[in-house]
Write a protein that holds these residues in place. Structure first.
Motif, PDB file in Angstrom:
ATOM      1  N   MET A 157       0.841  -1.196   0.000  1.00 25.11           N
ATOM      2  CA  MET A 157       0.000   0.000   0.000  1.00 25.11           C
ATOM      3  C   MET A 157       0.875   1.243   0.000  1.00 25.11           C
ATOM      4  N   LEU A 158       0.660   2.143  -0.967  1.00 23.10           N
ATOM      5  CA  LEU A 158       1.416   3.382  -1.038  1.00 23.10           C
ATOM      6  C   LEU A 158       0.942   4.355   0.040  1.00 23.10           C
ATOM      7  N   PRO A 159       1.845   5.201   0.553  1.00 20.83           N
ATOM      8  CA  PRO A 159       1.426   6.180   1.550  1.00 20.83           C
ATOM      9  C   PRO A 159       0.496   7.226   0.941  1.00 20.83           C
ATOM     10  N   ILE A 160      -0.422   7.758   1.750  1.00 17.34           N
ATOM     11  CA  ILE A 160      -1.340   8.807   1.328  1.00 17.34           C
ATOM     12  C   ILE A 160      -0.792  10.102   1.902  1.00 17.34           C
ATOM     13  N   THR A 161      -0.262  10.947   1.040  1.00 22.76           N
ATOM     14  CA  THR A 161       0.552  12.074   1.494  1.00 22.76           C
ATOM     15  C   THR A 161      -0.249  13.304   1.912  1.00 22.76           C
ATOM     16  N   SER A 162      -1.520  13.389   1.532  1.00 25.86           N
ATOM     17  CA  SER A 162      -2.335  14.542   1.927  1.00 25.86           C
ATOM     18  C   SER A 162      -3.801  14.150   1.940  1.00 25.86           C
ATOM     19  N   PHE A 163      -4.613  14.969   2.565  1.00 26.20           N
ATOM     20  CA  PHE A 163      -6.038  14.681   2.627  1.00 26.20           C
ATOM     21  C   PHE A 163      -6.655  14.747   1.232  1.00 26.20           C
ATOM     22  N   LEU A 164      -7.629  13.878   0.966  1.00 29.84           N
ATOM     23  CA  LEU A 164      -8.351  13.914  -0.302  1.00 29.84           C
ATOM     24  C   LEU A 164      -9.194  15.185  -0.379  1.00 29.84           C
ATOM     25  N   SER A 165      -9.358  15.699  -1.578  1.00 29.19           N
ATOM     26  CA  SER A 165     -10.107  16.951  -1.760  1.00 29.19           C
ATOM     27  C   SER A 165     -11.567  16.816  -1.334  1.00 29.19           C
ATOM     28  N   CYS A 166     -12.102  15.589  -1.378  1.00 32.55           N
ATOM     29  CA  CYS A 166     -13.506  15.406  -0.990  1.00 32.55           C
ATOM     30  C   CYS A 166     -13.728  15.711   0.492  1.00 32.55           C
ATOM     31  N   SER A 190     -12.726  18.392   2.025  1.00 32.93           N
ATOM     32  CA  SER A 190     -12.728  19.848   2.256  1.00 32.93           C
ATOM     33  C   SER A 190     -13.977  20.349   2.971  1.00 32.93           C
ATOM     34  N   PRO A 191     -15.191  19.826   2.668  1.00 30.43           N
ATOM     35  CA  PRO A 191     -16.382  20.319   3.377  1.00 30.43           C
ATOM     36  C   PRO A 191     -16.347  20.093   4.882  1.00 30.43           C
ATOM     37  N   ILE A 192     -15.467  19.233   5.364  1.00 33.84           N
ATOM     38  CA  ILE A 192     -15.367  19.024   6.811  1.00 33.84           C
ATOM     39  C   ILE A 192     -15.003  20.325   7.514  1.00 33.84           C
ATOM     40  N   ASP A 193     -14.285  21.201   6.809  1.00 39.59           N
ATOM     41  CA  ASP A 193     -13.924  22.502   7.396  1.00 39.59           C
ATOM     42  C   ASP A 193     -15.153  23.339   7.719  1.00 39.59           C
TER      43      ASP A 193
END
Length: 390
Positions: free
Chosen positions: A1-10, A12-15
Motif C-alpha cells: 500500500m502506497l502512503p497517502i501524502t495529503s487529505f483527499l479533496s472530498c 474539504s467540506p469538513i472545514d
C-alpha cells in the motif's frame, strides 16, 4: 500500500462543520481519507498510511474520548448534501429501511453475537445494523442507523425509531420501502400516522381474503391469471387487486412473476403489498425495485469503506466509526455532484466511480510529493518513505 501524502479533496467540506473543533476536523479528515483510500481501514492502518495523521493514539482518542456530538455531525452532513441539486432530497424520493450484518471474530466487540444470516444461510458471529437510506433517480446516501442489541428492542422497534428520526430531521420523502421482516401492522400504522405511503414484500404464507375465502397468498397465486407487462425493460406477469391482508387490513396486493434470464425460463415470484391503493402496478414494481439501493449501499460500504473493519471495543468508538463512514460516503457523493462529470457519476448505483476518482487523486498527490524533491535520488526518496512507516 502506497502512503497517502495529503487529505483527499472530498474532505474539504469538513472545514464547514460546526460540530467539530479545529483539531477534531484534522482527525476527521484523516479518518475519512483513510476510509476512502487506505487498504487497511482500522485505526492502526489509517494512522500508518495517511501521513498527515497525528498518531494512532490521537486518532483513538478522537473516536473514543474527545467531546463531539454524533447526532449533530449527522445533521450537518445531511445539510451539506442539500447544497447540491444532484444530492438534494425531495418528496419524490424514497426512504429504504433494512438491516445488515458485519462479521466479527472478537468476543468483546460491542453487541456482537450469533445471528442467522439469510444471505449465507448459516450462523455468523457479528453485529447487526438497521439502516435508513435516501434514494431517488439522482442519488443514494445513508440517513441514520441503529445497532441491534439482543434482549433489547426488536428490529421493528428500531426501524420505528429510524422513521421518527427521519421525520424529525426533515426528510421529505413520501414513500418508505422495506422487506418482509418489517412488514408488520404496528410498523405500517406508525408510517401512516405521519401520512406516509409504503411498499413492501410479504411472505408466501401470509393470509389474504379473496372472494370471501381466507387463504395463503401463494394459494391465491395458483388461482388467478396474470398478464404480461414490460417494466424498465423487464417482463413481468402481473395480477393486482385490493384485498384484506392479515395484520395489515385492506391494501393493494400485487403478485408479480418476473421472467428469468435462465434457459429453463423459471419465474421469480414476489408478493408485494402497499397502501398506495390507486397506484399502477408498474409504478409499484419500479418503486420496490429501488429497495435494492440499500443492498448496493451495504455492499459498497463493506467492500470499499470499511463498514465491518472497526475493531474497537467501546460503544462510542464503533458508533463514531459508522458515523464517519456515512460522512465519507456522503462526501464522495457530494464531490461527484460538484465535479464536471457530476451528473453522470452521482447517478451511478455503485460507489466505484467515485472511489476511482479518489484513488487517482491519492496517487497524484504521492507523485507530486515525490517530484517536489528533485534534489534527492529515487533511493533517497524510498528511504524517506520507509522511514515514515517505522
Amino acid at each position: 500500500m502506497l502512503p497517502i501524502t495529503s487529505f483527499l479533496s472530498c474532505t474539504s467540506p469538513i472545514d464547514e462543520l460546526e460540530c467539530l473543533s479545529y483539531h477534531q476536523k484534522h482527525h476527521a479528515k484523516t479518518y475519512v481519507t483513510g476510509l476512502v483510500a487506505a487498504s487497511n481501514k482500522t485505526v492502526d492502518g489509517i494512522a500508518t498510511y495517511v501521513l498527515p495523521a497525528k498518531s494512532e493514539r490521537a486518532l483513538n482518542k478522537f473516536l473514543t474520548e474527545y467531546d463531539w456530538d454524533e447526532d449533530r455531525l449527522n445533521r450537518e452532513r445531511l445539510e451539506l448534501l442539500q447544497t447540491e441539486n444532484e444530492t438534494r432530497w425531495s418528496s419524490d424520493g424514497v426512504v429504504v429501511i433494512d438491516d445488515t450484518f458485519t462479521h466479527k471474530t472478537g468476543k468483546q466487540i460491542p453487541n456482537a453475537g450469533k445471528f442467522y444470516d439469510h444471505s449465507t444461510r448459516g450462523y455468523i458471529w457479528g453485529q447487526n445494523l438497521v439502516y435508513a437510506i435516501y434514494a431517488d433517480k439522482k442519488t443514494t446516501y445513508p440517513l441514520c442507523f441503529r445497532l441491534y442489541e439482543k434482549d433489547s428492542k426488536t428490529r421493528v422497534e428500531l426501524a420505528t425509531e429510524l422513521v421518527d428520526e427521519c421525520i424529525e430531521i426533515g426528510v421529505p420523502a413520501d414513500t418508505y420501502l422495506f422487506d418482509i421482516p418489517y412488514c408488520s401492522g404496528e410498523f405500517v400504522a406508525h408510517l401512516e400516522s405521519y401520512g406516509k405511503e409504503w411498499v413492501s414484500a410479504i411472505k408466501s404464507d401470509r393470509n389474504v381474503t379473496y372472494a370471501g375465502e381466507r387463504m395463503r397468498v401463494d394459494a391465491l397465486a395458483e388461482r388467478i391469471d396474470t398478464q404480461p407487462r414490460t417494466v424498465d425493460g423487464e417482463v413481468y406477469h402481473i395480477w393486482t387487486k385490493k384485498l384484506d391482508v392479515s395484520k395489515l387490513g385492506e391494501v393493494k396486493v400485487l403478485i408479480t412473476e418476473k421472467e428469468s434470464d435462465d434457459e429453463d425460463g423459471e419465474l421469480s415470484v414476489k408478493y408485494i403489498v402497499s397502501n398506495k391503493i390507486d397506484a399502477p402496478a408498474s409504478h409499484l414494481i419500479a418503486l420496490y425495485a429501488m429497495r435494492w439501493r440499500i443492498e448496493t449501499f451495504f455492499r459498497d460500504t463493506k467492500q470499499d469503506l470499511g463498514l465491518g473493519d472497526c475493531e474497537m471495543r467501546s460503544h462510542a468508538g464503533v458508533s463514531r466509526h459508522w458515523h464517519l463512514l456515512m460522512l465519507a460516503y456522503s462526501l464522495l457523493k457530494l464531490g461527484a455532484a460538484q465535479s464536471a462529470l457530476g451528473t453522470v457519476l452521482s447517478r451511478a448505483t455503485s460507489l466505484r466511480a467515485d472511489l476511482k476518482r479518489s484513488f487517482r487523486e491519492a496517487v497524484q498527490n504521492l507523485l507530486s510529493w515525490a517530484l517536489s524533491s528533485p534534489t534527492r535520488s529515487i533511493d533517497e526518496l524510498m528511504q524517506e518513505v520507509e522511514g515514515l512507516f517505522i
